[in-house]
Design a protein around this motif. Sequence first.
Motif, PDB file in Angstrom:
ATOM      1  N   MET A   1      34.394 -24.275  45.004  1.00 59.47           N
ATOM      2  CA  MET A   1      34.547 -23.233  45.767  1.00 59.47           C
ATOM      3  C   MET A   1      33.310 -22.437  46.037  1.00 59.47           C
ATOM      4  N   VAL A   2      32.916 -22.407  47.491  1.00 57.22           N
ATOM      5  CA  VAL A   2      31.909 -21.424  47.747  1.00 57.22           C
ATOM      6  C   VAL A   2      32.418 -19.840  47.956  1.00 57.22           C
ATOM      7  N   ALA A   3      31.551 -19.147  47.322  1.00 56.34           N
ATOM      8  CA  ALA A   3      31.835 -17.384  47.677  1.00 56.34           C
ATOM      9  C   ALA A   3      30.453 -17.076  48.281  1.00 56.34           C
ATOM     10  N   ARG A   4      30.775 -15.980  48.853  1.00 59.46           N
ATOM     11  CA  ARG A   4      29.588 -15.161  49.308  1.00 59.46           C
ATOM     12  C   ARG A   4      29.947 -13.861  48.922  1.00 59.46           C
ATOM     13  N   VAL A   5      28.611 -12.965  48.200  1.00 57.10           N
ATOM     14  CA  VAL A   5      29.108 -11.516  47.895  1.00 57.10           C
ATOM     15  C   VAL A   5      27.730 -10.609  48.553  1.00 57.10           C
ATOM     16  N   ARG A   6      28.218  -9.870  49.189  1.00 56.50           N
ATOM     17  CA  ARG A   6      26.990  -8.742  49.490  1.00 56.50           C
ATOM     18  C   ARG A   6      27.190  -7.346  48.791  1.00 56.50           C
ATOM     19  N   VAL A   7      25.974  -6.966  48.535  1.00 53.40           N
ATOM     20  CA  VAL A   7      25.844  -5.490  48.187  1.00 53.40           C
ATOM     21  C   VAL A   7      24.663  -4.883  48.650  1.00 53.40           C
ATOM     22  N   PRO A   8      24.319  -3.846  48.794  1.00 54.14           N
ATOM     23  CA  PRO A   8      23.099  -3.264  49.255  1.00 54.14           C
ATOM     24  C   PRO A   8      22.008  -3.669  48.075  1.00 54.14           C
ATOM     25  N   ALA A   9      20.454  -3.934  48.779  1.00 53.81           N
ATOM     26  CA  ALA A   9      19.577  -4.339  47.849  1.00 53.81           C
ATOM     27  C   ALA A   9      19.445  -3.320  46.707  1.00 53.81           C
ATOM     28  N   VAL A  10      19.212  -1.904  46.967  1.00 52.54           N
ATOM     29  CA  VAL A  10      18.894  -0.864  46.236  1.00 52.54           C
ATOM     30  C   VAL A  10      19.992   0.097  46.661  1.00 52.54           C
ATOM     31  N   VAL A  11      20.578   0.752  45.281  1.00 56.71           N
ATOM     32  CA  VAL A  11      21.407   1.993  45.432  1.00 56.71           C
ATOM     33  C   VAL A  11      20.790   3.084  44.757  1.00 56.71           C
ATOM     34  N   ARG A  12      21.334   4.370  45.196  1.00 58.89           N
ATOM     35  CA  ARG A  12      20.707   5.573  44.409  1.00 58.89           C
ATOM     36  C   ARG A  12      21.785   5.876  43.353  1.00 58.89           C
ATOM     37  N   PRO A  13      21.222   6.449  42.237  1.00 57.61           N
ATOM     38  CA  PRO A  13      22.234   6.932  41.126  1.00 57.61           C
ATOM     39  C   PRO A  13      23.571   7.409  41.774  1.00 57.61           C
ATOM     40  N   ALA A  14      24.530   7.201  41.572  1.00 64.26           N
ATOM     41  CA  ALA A  14      25.863   7.774  41.638  1.00 64.26           C
ATOM     42  C   ALA A  14      26.317   7.629  43.063  1.00 64.26           C
ATOM     43  N   GLU A  15      25.439   6.936  43.922  1.00 65.58           N
ATOM     44  CA  GLU A  15      25.760   6.559  45.108  1.00 65.58           C
ATOM     45  C   GLU A  15      27.193   5.414  45.317  1.00 65.58           C
ATOM     46  N   VAL A  16      27.959   5.736  46.318  1.00 65.97           N
ATOM     47  CA  VAL A  16      29.163   4.965  46.402  1.00 65.97           C
ATOM     48  C   VAL A  16      28.703   3.866  47.184  1.00 65.97           C
ATOM     49  N   PHE A  17      28.735   2.714  47.014  1.00 67.05           N
ATOM     50  CA  PHE A  17      28.271   1.548  47.973  1.00 67.05           C
ATOM     51  C   PHE A  17      29.493   0.650  48.182  1.00 67.05           C
TER      52      PHE A  17
END
Lengths: 160, 234, 106
Positions: free
Chosen positions: C1-17
Motif C-alpha cells: 500500500m502506497v501512502a502519501r502524507v503532507r505536513v508543513p516543513a516547519v511549524v511554530r509552537p502551538a500553531e494549528v497546522f
Amino acid sequence: MALDAALNRRRWLRTMAGVPLVALAPARGQMPTSGPAIGSGYATLLPEVTGGRPVRAERVHLEIPELADNGLSVPVRVRVDSPMSSEDHVRSITLLAEFNPRPVLLKVHLGPHSGRAELATRVRLAVSQRVMAVAQTSDGRFWSAQADVLVTESACLDAS
Amino acid sequence: MSRPSPARSGLVFAGPTVRALQADDFANPGMLWVERGQKLWSEPVGPSRRSCGSCHADALRGAAASLPAVDAATGRLVNLESRIQACQAQRQGIEPAAHESDALLALSAYVAYQSRGMPVRVEVDGPARPYFERGRASYHRRIGQLNLACSHCHDANWGRRLGPETISQGHGVGYPAYRLEWQALGSLHRRFRSCLSGVRAEMLPQGHPDYLALELYLAWRASSLPVETPAVRR
Amino acid sequence: MVARVRVPAVVRPAEVFVVRIAIQHVMETGFRLTDTGRPIPRNVIHTLAVRYGGQEVFRAELGSGVAANPYLEFPVQAVASGPMVFEWVDDAGIRGSETVAITVAG
C-alpha cells in the motif's frame, strides 16, 4: 457515470432484492453506528448515531458540491464552531448519507489537540440525496448541518 | 487532414471537482501511482540486479511526449507501456509487467510524469507513416451497434452536451490518468476500451496493434498540447 | 500500500497546522460482483489512527462510503518536534503505516 457504477448499482439492486434487510447490518466491530437498513432515512438513522439525544442544526458547516460530477468521489469538508479547549471541544464528526447502502460514511475523533474542528475527505454517494454532518461536543450535545447533493450519471457506458 | 483547432485538453471540458483534483498534486489520487512508480524505478530486479534507473539516469524526461514511435531495431510501433515491457524482458531479464497491472501503470505514470508540461510531438512520417495511416483509418471507421466513429463525437461534436457531460476533443495527453469512474489509474488503451464499450463495439486487448496505431494518430491530433500525466478525468 | 502524507516543513509552537494523507486502496464495498457473478468481498481500510506528541491526535473509522484511495485532511496543534505516526488496517487485516517528522521552531 459510466458503466461500471451504473451497472454495479443495477447489479447491487438485483443482488439485494432477495436479501433480508438485517443482513445489511455491518459486521460486529466495524462501524458500530451503521445499523439501520437502507432507505430508512434520517428519522431512524439519526437516533442510532446520537443515542436518541436531540440534534441542533447549528455550529456545523458542511461544504459539498450541489452537483457531483461523479458519485464515486464527492469532496466534502466539515467545520464546527468550537474553541477546541480542554473544557469545550468537538469530540467527533460523523458523516451520513441516508440512502447509501451503508449510511454512516465515516466517523472521526478529534480533541483539544486538534486546534480546530475541521475535516475534509471524499465520499461515495449511491444516489442523489441529503448528506448530513453530525458533531458531538465535549458536553455530550449533538450539532448538525445538511446539504442536498445531486449525483449525475455518465453519458456513456464503460465496461472496460 | 483535419483535427480540432485549437487543440483543447479534456480538462477544459471537465467539471469543477475533476479540475480541482488535478490542480492539486497532493489531492490527485493518480500521484499515488507516480509515487509507487518512483519506488519501482530504482528497485534492482532480475539476474543482473539492474533497476530502470541504472540505465536511464534522468527517468526518461521527455520520452513520453514523443511516443508512440517506431522502434529502429524491430521496425514496430511502440508506446510507453510496450517500451517498458520490452526493457523488462530484454534488459532486466524479468517477466514483463502485464497490461493494466499496478506495476506497469505505476512505472508508465512515473515516466510520463517526467514529461509533464512538455508538448506532445510525435513522428508520423518515414517508417511511422503506415502506422499513422492505420490509426487514422481506425479513428474514422464506424464501429459498434451505435455505428459511430471516434470522429463523430470528438471531431464533429466536441464541446456539445451528451447527457450531463461535455464531449471532449478526445486527446490522450493525460494518460495514464485517474478516472473517477474507474476509481483507479488506467491506461489510454483502457480508455479506448471504455469508448468502444460505449458504442457497443468489440473491445480489443491493451497493447493491440490497432490501439497502438490509434494512439499514434491521437498523439498527432494532440500535437503541442502538454503532457498532463497523471490527469484526473471523470 | 502506497501512502502519501503532507505536513508543513516547519511549524511554530502551538500553531494549528493541516495534515493530509492519501492511501492507495480500492475500498471495495462488498456490493460488487465479478463478471462471472461472484460477490467481491468487502475490503476497506476501516481504521486510521494518528499519534503525535505522546498521544493519539486523530482517529477515523471509515466505511465503504469513503471514496477509493481514501483521502483525509485534518488539523493538529503543534506541541514539540517529533514523529507523527499514521497507522491503518483494512478488513483483510493488512496493516500500513507511515511516519513523518514534525519540526517545531520559532
